[in-house]
Design an enzyme around this catalytic site. Structure first.
Site, PDB file in Angstrom:
ATOM      1  N   SER A 190       0.849  -1.188   0.000  1.00  0.00           N
ATOM      2  CA  SER A 190       0.000   0.000   0.000  1.00  0.00           C
ATOM      3  C   SER A 190       0.886   1.240   0.000  1.00  0.00           C
ATOM      4  O   SER A 190       2.021   1.204   0.466  1.00  0.00           O
ATOM      5  CB  SER A 190      -0.950  -0.008   1.200  1.00  0.00           C
ATOM      6  OG  SER A 190      -0.232  -0.016   2.410  1.00  0.00           O
TER       7      SER A 190
ATOM      8  N   VAL B  32       1.132   4.408   1.485  1.00  0.00           N
ATOM      9  CA  VAL B  32       1.727   5.032   2.670  1.00  0.00           C
ATOM     10  C   VAL B  32       2.712   4.063   3.321  1.00  0.00           C
ATOM     11  O   VAL B  32       3.816   4.451   3.707  1.00  0.00           O
ATOM     12  CB  VAL B  32       0.648   5.494   3.672  1.00  0.00           C
ATOM     13  CG1 VAL B  32       1.278   6.038   4.942  1.00  0.00           C
ATOM     14  CG2 VAL B  32      -0.257   6.542   3.043  1.00  0.00           C
ATOM     15  N   CYS B  33       2.341   2.790   3.418  1.00  0.00           N
ATOM     16  CA  CYS B  33       3.230   1.795   4.026  1.00  0.00           C
ATOM     17  C   CYS B  33       4.519   1.678   3.229  1.00  0.00           C
ATOM     18  O   CYS B  33       5.613   1.601   3.802  1.00  0.00           O
ATOM     19  CB  CYS B  33       2.544   0.435   4.116  1.00  0.00           C
ATOM     20  SG  CYS B  33       1.091   0.432   5.195  1.00  0.00           S
ATOM     21  N   GLN B  34       4.393   1.672   1.922  1.00  0.00           N
ATOM     22  CA  GLN B  34       5.583   1.566   1.070  1.00  0.00           C
ATOM     23  C   GLN B  34       6.519   2.749   1.294  1.00  0.00           C
ATOM     24  O   GLN B  34       7.725   2.556   1.470  1.00  0.00           O
ATOM     25  CB  GLN B  34       5.174   1.489  -0.390  1.00  0.00           C
ATOM     26  CG  GLN B  34       6.343   1.340  -1.335  1.00  0.00           C
ATOM     27  CD  GLN B  34       5.902   1.161  -2.775  1.00  0.00           C
ATOM     28  OE1 GLN B  34       4.714   1.113  -3.078  1.00  0.00           O
ATOM     29  NE2 GLN B  34       6.853   1.073  -3.660  1.00  0.00           N
TER      30      GLN B  34
ATOM     31  N   MET C 164       8.269   2.374   4.727  1.00  0.00           N
ATOM     32  CA  MET C 164       9.299   1.327   4.735  1.00  0.00           C
ATOM     33  C   MET C 164      10.515   1.757   3.937  1.00  0.00           C
ATOM     34  O   MET C 164      11.650   1.460   4.313  1.00  0.00           O
ATOM     35  CB  MET C 164       8.740   0.001   4.207  1.00  0.00           C
ATOM     36  CG  MET C 164       7.662  -0.618   5.078  1.00  0.00           C
ATOM     37  SD  MET C 164       8.167  -0.939   6.779  1.00  0.00           S
ATOM     38  CE  MET C 164       6.968   0.044   7.657  1.00  0.00           C
TER      39      MET C 164
END
Length: 153
Positions: free
Chosen positions: A43, A45-47, A50
């Protein structure tokens, strides 16, 4: 109920993207842990979060900080994501029992079935020294991580 600053972090045992067992207690007496909960791999924002951790982890003070990320994705999804995004820190699967570790930390969204966007900084004695919980749509600040880690050092 959420785990608060000053409390002991609950121990857990989860599999990483390589199927290796990781326990929070593995780091007791050795390393501080930046425990990063995120909703779902692949996703936006998660990408971006990270990628920030991947690209800036070397800037964290000393070599005594271990980044551990946790989501409800399966070990297989984590492996595909780690390979695609060149993520080398452990991506831990809170898949089954579904969200058990996120729930133990008080950051599981029962309605959506995913972890909230939460981070806990846990010292070498297993005590939470800093935490942040953001709405799922709002990324965390790398600068906040730097400040919290600098205060711990």
């Amino acid at each position: 109920m959420s785990i608060e600053v000053g409390q002991s972090a609950p121990d857990f045992e989860l599999s990483d993207q390589h199927g290796q067992t990781v326990r929070l207690s593995d780091f007791t007496g050795r390393k501080n842990v930046l425990l990063v909960f995120y909703p779902l791999a692949f996703s936006g924002v998660c990408q971006s979060e990270m990628h920030e951790l991947r690209d800036h982890a070397a800037e964290f003070p000393g070599d005594d900080v271990q980044v551990l990320s946790v989501s409800v994705d399966s070990m297989f999804a984590h492996r595909a994501w780690a390979d695609a995004e060149d993520l080398e820190f452990p991506l831990l699967s809170d898949f089954w029992p579904h969200g058990d570790v996120a729930n133990a930390f008080g950051v599981f969204d029962e309605t959506r079935g995913v972890a909230l966007r939460a981070t806990f900084l846990i010292d070498t004695e297993g005590v939470v020294r800093w935490k942040v919980v953001n709405p799922i749509s709002e990324s965390r600040s790398l600068e906040d991580y730097r400040k919290a880690l600098a205060e711990l050092a």
